[in-house]
Design an enzyme around this catalytic site. Sequence first.
Site, mmCIF file in Angstrom:
data_model
loop_
_atom_site.group_PDB
_atom_site.id
_atom_site.type_symbol
_atom_site.label_atom_id
_atom_site.label_comp_id
_atom_site.label_asym_id
_atom_site.label_seq_id
_atom_site.Cartn_x
_atom_site.Cartn_y
_atom_site.Cartn_z
ATOM 1 C CG HIS A 76 -7.913 -3.293 -1.943
ATOM 2 N ND1 HIS A 76 -9.206 -2.100 -2.449
ATOM 3 C CD2 HIS A 76 -7.716 -2.031 -1.213
ATOM 4 C CE1 HIS A 76 -9.430 -0.937 -1.698
ATOM 5 N NE2 HIS A 76 -9.283 -1.347 -0.686
ATOM 6 C CG ASP B 13 -1.912 0.928 1.532
ATOM 7 O OD1 ASP B 13 -3.110 0.643 1.094
ATOM 8 O OD2 ASP B 13 -1.430 2.359 0.873
ATOM 9 C CG HIS C 255 -6.695 -2.673 3.474
ATOM 10 N ND1 HIS C 255 -5.772 -1.785 3.385
ATOM 11 C CD2 HIS C 255 -8.285 -2.575 2.919
ATOM 12 C CE1 HIS C 255 -6.656 -0.605 2.837
ATOM 13 N NE2 HIS C 255 -7.667 -1.037 2.700
#
Length: 130
Positions: A93, A29, A95
């Site tokens: 997505h 990220d 995390h």
Amino acid sequence: MPTIFTKIINGEIPCYKIAEDDDFFAFLDINPNAAGHTLCIPKKEVNKILDLDEATYMGLMAFSRKVGKAIEAAVPCERVGITVIGLEVPHVHVHLIPLHTMKNATFQYKEKLEPSAFEEIASKIRAALK
Ligand code: 5GP
């Protein structure tokens, strides 16, 4: 119009890549909650995680588990937190966030890293995947 994450998969936008297989892709990220914060995505462009077909959903979880274990091995932390939000980028997505304290889970505290620090942590996670 392809999502920003599809552009990353296609190499049109750079990233610090962690892993890839036929169906999934993992990269750091760019605005991490903690060093090592990684995103795992399906190559298939779907906006919301619960709209994934079951095989892709299960495959994404298995892929994320593998990457998460490598993060735990490579990045000193209490544990790796797993979160799905998706309010910013409409491409599923997961995390994976190295947690030191609760603040790392809040998305309000961000860690600034130099490119060399991103490179170093990505290479440590990649090495732990092998
Ligand atoms: P969410 O959609 O789950 O709210 O958050 C999207 C996440 O994607 C954020 O943590 C943000 O930092 C990350 N992100 C957005 N654009 C990019 C990008 O171009 N590259 C990378 N590596 N991460 C991004």
